[in-house]
Design a protein around this motif. Sequence first.
Motif, PDB file in Angstrom:
ATOM      1  N   SER A 114      12.229  -8.535   5.346  1.00  0.00           N
ATOM      2  CA  SER A 114      11.228  -9.028   4.410  1.00  0.00           C
ATOM      3  C   SER A 114      11.401 -10.509   4.095  1.00  0.00           C
ATOM      4  CB  SER A 114      11.305  -8.242   3.098  1.00  0.00           C
ATOM      5  OG  SER A 114      10.442  -8.834   2.158  1.00  0.00           O
ATOM      6  N   LEU A 159      14.454  -7.799  -3.203  1.00  0.00           N
ATOM      7  CA  LEU A 159      13.160  -8.408  -2.921  1.00  0.00           C
ATOM      8  C   LEU A 159      12.658  -9.086  -4.190  1.00  0.00           C
ATOM      9  CD1 LEU A 159      11.508  -5.456  -0.991  1.00  0.00           C
ATOM     10  CD2 LEU A 159      12.529  -7.515  -0.023  1.00  0.00           C
ATOM     11  N   SER A 177       7.018  -9.171  -4.109  1.00  0.00           N
ATOM     12  CA  SER A 177       7.038  -8.465  -2.834  1.00  0.00           C
ATOM     13  C   SER A 177       6.248  -7.160  -2.914  1.00  0.00           C
ATOM     14  CB  SER A 177       8.481  -8.152  -2.452  1.00  0.00           C
ATOM     15  OG  SER A 177       8.484  -7.202  -1.412  1.00  0.00           O
ATOM     16  N   GLU A 192       6.856  -4.794  -0.947  1.00  0.00           N
ATOM     17  CA  GLU A 192       7.768  -3.737  -0.489  1.00  0.00           C
ATOM     18  C   GLU A 192       8.666  -3.248  -1.622  1.00  0.00           C
ATOM     19  OE1 GLU A 192       9.663  -3.571   3.523  1.00  0.00           O
ATOM     20  OE2 GLU A 192       9.070  -5.671   3.534  1.00  0.00           O
ATOM     21  N   SER A 220      11.029 -13.993  10.748  1.00  0.00           N
ATOM     22  CA  SER A 220      12.187 -13.257  10.234  1.00  0.00           C
ATOM     23  C   SER A 220      13.505 -13.903  10.615  1.00  0.00           C
ATOM     24  CB  SER A 220      12.152 -11.827  10.753  1.00  0.00           C
ATOM     25  OG  SER A 220      12.315 -11.841  12.140  1.00  0.00           O
TER      26      SER A 220
END
Length: 634
Positions: free
Chosen positions: A235, A245, A249, A251, A606
């Motif tokens: 992420s 996170l 985020s 996620e 990433s």
Amino acid sequence: MSNQRVLYWPETYNNIKELGRGVSGVVYKASHKKTGQIVAIKLVDMKQSKISTEQIQGEIRALLTLNPENERSHINIIKLIQCFIHKTTAIFILEYVDGGTLEDFMYSFERGMPLPLISHCLYQAVNAIEYMNSKKCSHRDIKPANILMMRNRKPKQLQEQQQQEGGYIRYSGQFQPESSQENNNYQFDPDELPILKVTDYGYASIGGNDSTEIHSTLAGSPLYMAPEIIHIILSPFLEPGTGKLSADSPEGYNPLLVDVWAIGAVAFRLITGDDLISVIFPNLNQATVLAALVNLAKMIDNGDFQKGLNSIPNEIRKYGLVDPDIELGISFISALLQLDPKKRLPLKETLNHPFLAKGKISFTQTLNQHYKDNKDVLNSIIPSDISNFLNNNNQQQQQQQQQKSFSTSSLPQVDQQQNNEKDQSNSSSSSSSSPPSPTISKSSPSSLSSSLSPSSSTDDLPKAMKWSSSVKPPKKSNFTPTFLSHQRSDKISLFPKLLPPPTKDTPPLETMNWRSPPIEVGDSITWTTLTQDAIFQVQFSVLTSFLKVISATNSYQFRIITSLTKVPLEIAVSNHKDTILYMYNIVKTVIAPQLISLSNAFDENSIRSVLAAILYQIGTETEQAEIANGWTLV
Ligand SMILES: Nc1ncnc2c1ncn2[C@@H]1O[C@H](COP(=O)(O)OP(=O)(O)OP(=O)(O)O)[C@@H](O)[C@H]1O
């Protein structure tokens, strides 16, 4: 960093022997000096940078929540007898469990364990998790090594071997390993089935009132880690320092659903004797934890992870197990190992799954046989300074967390611990030479905001050591750029861009086109400074460039780029594979070569956080070795 770790020993106990040690501390068998009660004492050095105060707070809170006042403690949850902080040591007095861990027990079987025995064990593990969930607690590190086995027979009374010195027992030497004294592991006996206790709440999370609360911390042991946690590694919202996170985020994961996944992975291991991910992803690069996690995360995105999950039934059948209950086992595992956490079997249904029916019966029988008269209500004894410790430091920690830069992130907790230590010595009257005298006042556990400090062993994946990442993006620095490269030799002259491959006479070094002066990199990569260490900078750059090259297709170009300035500058370039190999060897001197595997599918978005994680990991590994070396007990 000093090699020496100091742990303080509680004077009311005699030390019998060391039982085991993990990343966070050392566990001893001990006896109460007056009552003779045998206990396990877990000592955690809070000054150690691996362990954040928040993590210790989390462990204490979880143990308090799971050992509620005036309630009979849950048979499958380790009992906290007492807990206090002395100087820099967190001291947990736990019930002593005499049969070793489920991990050790598994090794007494050549392959998997008999299905009725697995059912017996898993029923209890799920029972424990169900109880945790009823308290809004999730363990987040369920694995065989964190499940202890009670043998149900009186342990042999051991001679106490230690000598006292004043109020403390003082050791500075080696302790005898457990195995050299007696085999403490549970030996399988169908007439004497074990009672299991889930322990090690170092990664536990306790939710508030909202049971759907989403968590965002990378935590747990990779082999048993739910995919929604694994995916955090990719992420872009992974925050500096916290391994969490960021708030924006999209996620996150429901912590109450990750333990269910872990049970599925444990079930697979107990049945087959092999690790789930090694079987369903045979080609997964497991050379390092990081490589494995990144690749798994990518497989979640490209659908390969689901394909692996679909293969579980067939893979298990390949073991040719003859027990007629094997299909029940397969259906149990399949129901738990669902990629979508919401599709996992709810805990109540898991407990009632036909595969656990036999376990339920044998567990009930064992209880009746050995624990019929067990009415003990043993309250945890928590001195008031623990309440202070749990409640007072959060704000200060958050402030400190925010102030941290990347360069300090590899040692994230040291300053914080020192401050906390000061706080404790100010707030607690017990900071002198004797340990705090416990008063029976118990703090009510409050909502936990969990932030894990990384604890790691990267190259030992099969042993499933804990790992969590705290990936920090680089922090800008005012460091004056100096294009340092220890690989650069005085003899180097500038070559035309295309050079022949290296030979004996023309070593790889000289196939490199050195940019002198450095030139601006004409692509969109922006670099920032990782630390103020020039060599570190170069290492980072070399690695980054290397990854970029090997991930490119045919017409690759190898570059060394400094990251000392905002605008990246290329200091050398080559397009020969041998040169790349040469650079590989340079990289090898800096990091484990397997890390290169990370670049199999280059992804610009990433890669930077992954690289930061690699460097973080290197620091962690180095420190890990130091930690394993020296504990001094005072
Ligand atoms: N209550 C107990 N009774 C008997 N042995 C215990 C007990 N608690 C822990 N142990 C032993 O000590 C070992 C280390 O304990 P524990 O896992 O709690 O430590 P840790 O430092 O948190 O380890 P980790 O590296 O998993 O974080 C266990 O594997 C087990 O062998």
